[in-house]
Design a protein around this motif. Structure first.
Motif, PDB file in Angstrom:
ATOM      1  N   GLU A  61     -57.183 -88.180  60.732  1.00 22.49           N
ATOM      2  CA  GLU A  61     -56.972 -86.944  61.433  1.00 22.49           C
ATOM      3  C   GLU A  61     -58.479 -86.519  61.867  1.00 22.49           C
ATOM      4  OE1 GLU A  61     -54.740 -83.963  60.018  1.00 22.49           O
ATOM      5  OE2 GLU A  61     -54.567 -82.858  61.798  1.00 22.49           O
ATOM      6  N   PHE A  63     -55.429 -88.616  56.148  1.00 27.37           N
ATOM      7  CA  PHE A  63     -56.050 -87.326  56.245  1.00 27.37           C
ATOM      8  C   PHE A  63     -57.537 -87.392  57.074  1.00 27.37           C
ATOM      9  CE2 PHE A  63     -53.710 -83.794  54.643  1.00 27.37           C
ATOM     10  CZ  PHE A  63     -52.787 -84.578  53.857  1.00 27.37           C
ATOM     11  N   LYS A  87     -48.364 -86.521  58.471  1.00 23.32           N
ATOM     12  CA  LYS A  87     -48.589 -85.785  57.432  1.00 23.32           C
ATOM     13  C   LYS A  87     -47.240 -85.114  56.961  1.00 23.32           C
ATOM     14  CE  LYS A  87     -52.596 -83.244  57.527  1.00 23.32           C
ATOM     15  NZ  LYS A  87     -53.563 -82.799  58.299  1.00 23.32           N
ATOM     16  N   LYS A 104     -52.469 -91.889  51.812  1.00 21.90           N
ATOM     17  CA  LYS A 104     -52.489 -90.526  52.163  1.00 21.90           C
ATOM     18  C   LYS A 104     -54.049 -90.231  52.355  1.00 21.90           C
ATOM     19  CE  LYS A 104     -50.798 -88.995  48.267  1.00 21.90           C
ATOM     20  NZ  LYS A 104     -50.345 -87.922  47.385  1.00 21.90           N
ATOM     21  N   GLN A 157     -50.456 -86.054  62.592  1.00 17.27           N
ATOM     22  CA  GLN A 157     -49.992 -84.894  62.075  1.00 17.27           C
ATOM     23  C   GLN A 157     -48.632 -85.134  61.631  1.00 17.27           C
ATOM     24  OE1 GLN A 157     -51.140 -82.317  65.153  1.00 17.27           O
ATOM     25  NE2 GLN A 157     -53.040 -81.783  64.174  1.00 17.27           N
ATOM     26  N   SER A 175     -42.887 -78.704  58.811  1.00 17.77           N
ATOM     27  CA  SER A 175     -44.075 -79.040  57.824  1.00 17.77           C
ATOM     28  C   SER A 175     -44.298 -77.618  57.042  1.00 17.77           C
ATOM     29  CB  SER A 175     -45.355 -79.358  58.469  1.00 17.77           C
ATOM     30  OG  SER A 175     -45.742 -78.754  59.512  1.00 17.77           O
TER      31      SER A 175
END
Lengths: 544, 401
Positions: free
Chosen positions: B199, B196, B285, B192, B282, B157
């Motif tokens: 998390e 986020f 992501k 999305k 994560q 990432s």
């Protein structure tokens, strides 16, 4: 297995938050009218005592700051927790233990409460504007003691903390040898650190506790000093200074009868003997007693009068050890209470986090699996919040019971004081004894010397007469001191006996209370978690 | 992947010995500390049981270390864009914690879960890299791992972020645009946003779960200290009251042990799954970043193609001798562009499938975690209640004397 009846005994009505209250916790339902999954729905129906599910009035998304459960989840500070436990016993009535214990004939009562703190100004003529401010407290008494005017009625006076100090000092002098309850501290760290409000409230409670302890003591409750403190309006007519002579001259206060032991004693000197040596008037006496104690301690001179009571010495040692261990337990009890409180707090925070997750998943749900998870999350949140509340309640009770430990540390202090009354009065006796010995030996020497001179020695003979007069006075003083010493010894003994039984009862009830509460609350918590286990039983590893 | 032979060679019996069913089951066991000093590390036994034809079945045992797992993870991330690669437990920075029994067990458990998730994913399980990981001997594995360590030392990432920044700057200049190109359909935006936000919520829950572990330990310690002090008090009392104190003290110490045990269980069965959940998010992501890259590449290639087309037309019109070259370049570009479009579409498709799987998997994982947590707490509470209740008759006996 839980004995519900017994549990009720140990939960004060005021402190026990009924289970229904917990249910006012509200969680948001999705406001978009989507059909709720069968799983979720069946859950809401099956849990009858759980009105968590539907509350149309609370559908606003950002409810957290105002939501009702936040007020439940605000954990009390440690100080607060102490106050809550006191609250249960401060509703105008004595702790039933105290009053029933100290009067065998339950018809005599003395109820005291302290309330209504007010800020007042000291009336000084100083040039500084504003002057000194202080707080006064309303002391309300209800009693049927015959010494108090108008038995059965209720009356009040206003006193400031300084008055309490005076009362305490006077009692220490008049009741030497007794285990007199210790008064609240003058200048505590808290007074610096706390908010004024909090401090005043804490002091009010402490004063109330103190006065009630005095009222519970079988001997002190009948004291003149206490009566005057509780009854006499206006300025407290107890002298601040320890000047016995001026008190007598004032005539304002009757000296306690005990002081005189029935024998008529005219000279101020002698009655002062019954008091420990202090203050400017008594420099000579202090000097002599110091010399005496030094002679005993350092030079190893065997005192003429010794503490003989072996039983007493044994008890004293035992009590010293008890005090030490008690102090250790008290410390650990404090940290236990803190740990319990932290546990409750963290459990509550966990519950809160899960509530947020529940709301989030519910609002964002696209998949069925999310809705199922949201339901699971809600169940976990519920269990955590309930558990958190149970921990907090348990802690309140624990504090209440373990507080007995702190109380007894105070009692140990009172016992220490009573024992030092004894040793200081013994010192007085010893000092006077050796005074007599030295006076006699001086007379002996003078007589021997003067007999050698024919016709006598005028100056020496005069000296001998003076010494003989001194001896007479000293012998009087010594017999007074002897009586005082015996009196104090007797007070020590009777108090020790009284304490012995009380201590046994107090501690047993403390232990029982502690254990019953721990057991009861643990059972409640088990029920909460068993419910969650059942609600999540579909995920049991054995079945997947 | 149906095996041709009906029965398994050798005496190895597997739980699913209906050999027509393909299976791949792995376990990570026996952590052993190897090496000394700063170089010291933990190695694990990785046992594979399978009837996959490409594998040296039915059972193979290899020794692997954490960085081998990292290698596998990074390779999978590179090759299977769009799929949520199962997350790895973190590298521990704190030196003294690295070899504590608790940490080692937590890591072992996490690695076991990691490898099994890969083994049970219908696409990932076919990966060559997985086969290498499970089968290669230790020297070969080390060779593989070391040679890749250069560029892949960075977390994918992080890498992607760098690419993103560089690419967007370059293409912005080329295309004369200000803002980077981003995909924005309402559904994808929602996804999305969900990831986020999720998390954050999960991280908070995990934080409190960890604190709860600590609280259990602290309460256990307090009870133990309290018990000891009470016992001392009982000793100096001596009589019936003293006996009562001693009993209470002993019980406190017993309960302290229960609390320590429960603390460990909460750590393993409740806090770890939550942490694992966070890691999974994560990982998603990271996939989102990949998708963004793929989308951008697709857009850039499309734009470049347009320009090339215009250029080609111009050259064709002016009958330039560069036409052939330009045509060639254009054709190349077209192929690349189509590939990029396909890559992107694959990612989108896979992600959608993965989301469904992810949600289902997580509901199940968390359900198990909640259940274990509830059982543990109930067991603890009952244990506490029983212990105190057993004390009551003794107390009653003491007080009546």
């Amino acid at each position: 297995m839980m004995n519900h009846e017994v549990q009720q005994d140990y939960q004060d009505a005021q402190l026990h938050v009924p289970h229904d209250d917990m249910e006012t916790l509200v969680l948001d339902e999705p406001s978009n009218g989507q059909s709720i999954s069968g799983h979720l729905h069946s859950q809401s129906v099956s849990t009858l005592d759980n009105p968590l599910n539907l509350s149309p009035s609370s559908l606003t998304p950002n409810q957290s700051p105002k939501s009702p459960f936040n007020s439940f989840l605000d954990p009390p500070s440690y100080a607060e927790a102490i106050f809550t436990s006191f609250d249960s016993s401060s509703n105008g009535h004595d702790n039933p233990d105290l009053s029933s214990r100290s009067n065998p004939s339950n018809s005599e009562y003395l109820y005291i409460s302290v309330s209504d703190p007010l800020k007042e100004q000291e009336l000084t003529n100083s040039l500084v504007p504003g002057g000194n401010t202080f707080y006064t407290y309303l002391i309300t008494t209800r009693t049927n003691f015959p010494e108090y005017g108008d038995p059965g009625s209720e009356f009040s006076v206003r006193r400031r903390f300084r008055d309490v100090v005076t009362l305490s000092d006077r009692l220490s002098e008049s009741y030497r040898g007794y285990f007199i309850p210790i008064r609240p501290d003058k200048n505590t760290v808290e007074s610096q650190v706390m908010q004024k409000q909090e401090f005043v409230e804490q002091r009010r409670l402490a004063l109330e506790k103190y006065l009630r302890k005095l009222a519970a003591h079988p001997v002190i409750r009948t004291s003149e000093e206490l009566r005057v403190f509780l009854e006499v309006q206006g300025k407290l007519p107890l002298a601040k200074s320890t000047d016995v002579a001026s008190r007598m001259l004032d005539g304002a206060v009757k000296l306690p009868r005990q002081l005189f032991g029935g024998e008529a004693v005219g000279s101020v000197d002698v009655s002062e003997v019954a008091q420990p040596a202090k203050g400017g008037r008594d420099l000579l006496r202090i000097f002599k007693e110091l010399k005496q104690s030094v002679a005993i301690d350092w030079a190893g001179t065997k005192p003429l009068v010794v503490e003989e009571d072996k039983e007493f010495l044994e008890k004293k040692d035992k009590l010293a050890e008890f005090e030490q261990q008690l102090s250790g337990v008290s410390q650990q009890a404090e940290s236990l209470v803190k740990s319990q409180q932290d546990m409750g707090e963290t459990m509550g925070e966990l519950g809160l986090a899960f509530v947020k997750l529940t709301k989030f998943e519910t609002e964002e749900a696209i998949f069925e699996s999310q809705r199922v998870r949201a339901a699971d999350l809600r169940n976990v949140a519920t269990a955590a919040v309930k558990s958190s509340r149970l921990y907090r309640e348990l802690n309140t009770q624990t504090i209440k019971h373990l507080d007995k430990l702190h109380e007894y540390l105070g009692t140990m202090l009172a016992i220490d004081n009573a024992f030092s009354d004894r040793s200081s009065s013994l010192l007085t006796v010893q000092t006077l004894s050796s005074e007599l010995v030295s006076l006699n030996s001086r007379i002996g020497k003078l007589e021997a010397a003067s007999s050698k001179i024919f016709g006598g020695d005028k100056s020496r003979l005069q000296k001998i007469e003076e010494l003989k007069e001194s001896i007479r006075v000293t012998e009087n003083a010594k017999s007074c001191a002897d009586r005082e010493y015996e009196r104090i010894k007797e007070n020590n003994r009777s108090e020790l006996e009284r304490i012995e039984q009380e201590r046994h009862n107090d501690f047993m009830s403390m232990l029982r209370g502690f254990v019953y509460n721990q057991a009861g609350y643990a059972e409640n918590m088990a029920a909460v978690w068993e419910k969650l286990a059942e609600e999540t039983s579909a995920y049991s590893r054995d079945m997947s | 992947m149906n095996p041709t032979n009906a029965s398994l060679p050798g005496s190895m019996q597997s739980p699913r010995s209906q050999s027509s069913q393909p299976f791949l089951s792995v376990s990570v066991t026996d952590p052993v500390k190897l090496g000394t000093g700063v170089q010291a590390y933990i190695s694990y036994r990785v046992i594979t049981q399978t009837n996959f034809p490409d594998y040296q079945g039915p059972e193979k045992i290899v020794i692997r270390r954490y960085s081998d797992f990292v290698w596998l993870h990074d390779r999978l991330f590179e090759k299977y864009k769009g799929i949520f690669i199962p997350p790895l437990p973190e590298k521990s920075a704190v030196e003294k914690f690295r070899f504590s029994a608790e940490f080692i067990e937590m890591r072992r458990q996490a690695l076991d879960i990691f490898i099994n998730r890969i083994a049970s994913h219908h696409e990932l399980q076919q990966s060559e890299d997985l086969r290498t990981f499970l089968q290669a001997d230790e020297e070969a594995m080390e060779r593989f791992r070391v040679q890749e360590s250069g560029i892949f030392k960075k977390k994918p990432s992080d890498l992607m972020q760098i690419f993103k920044d560089v690419q967007s700057k370059v293409s912005d200049v080329v295309l004369g645009k200000e803002k980077p190109v981003e995909e924005s359909t309402p559904e994808y935006e929602k996804m999305k946003h969900y990831i986020f936000e999720l998390e954050n919520h999960l991280a908070e829950a995990q934080k409190h779960a960890y604190r709860l572990v600590k609280r259990h330990r602290e309460l256990g310690q307090s009870l133990s200290d309290f018990g000891k002090a009470v016992k001392l008090l009982g000793d100096c009392e001596g009589n019936a009251l003293g006996k009562a104190f001693s009993e209470l003290g002993a019980k406190s110490e017993t309960l302290s042990i229960k609390l320590q045990k429960e603390a460990y269980l909460i750590l393993m069965n409740f806090e770890e799954p939550l942490k694992d959940y966070v890691r999974a998010v994560q990982s998603i992501k990271a996939t989102i970043a990949e998708r963004a890259n793929a989308f951008r590449r697709q857009c850039e290639l499309a734009e470049t193609m347009k320009l090339k087309e215009i250029n080609l037309d111009k050259l064709t019109l002016t009958r330039s001798d560069k036409v052939a070259e330009a045509q060639y370049e254009y054709n190349e570009l077209k192929v690349e562009s189509e590939q990029a479009a396909k890559t992107f579409e694959t990612i989108v498709r896979l992600m959608n499938e993965e989301m469904v799987r992810f949600q289902e998997q997580k509901t199940k994982d968390m359900g198990i975690a909640f259940h274990e947590f509830a059982k543990g707490q109930a067991r603890l509470a009952n244990g506490i209640a029983d212990a105190w209740r057993s004390l009551i008759p003794k107390l009653e006996a003491c007080s009546s004397s």
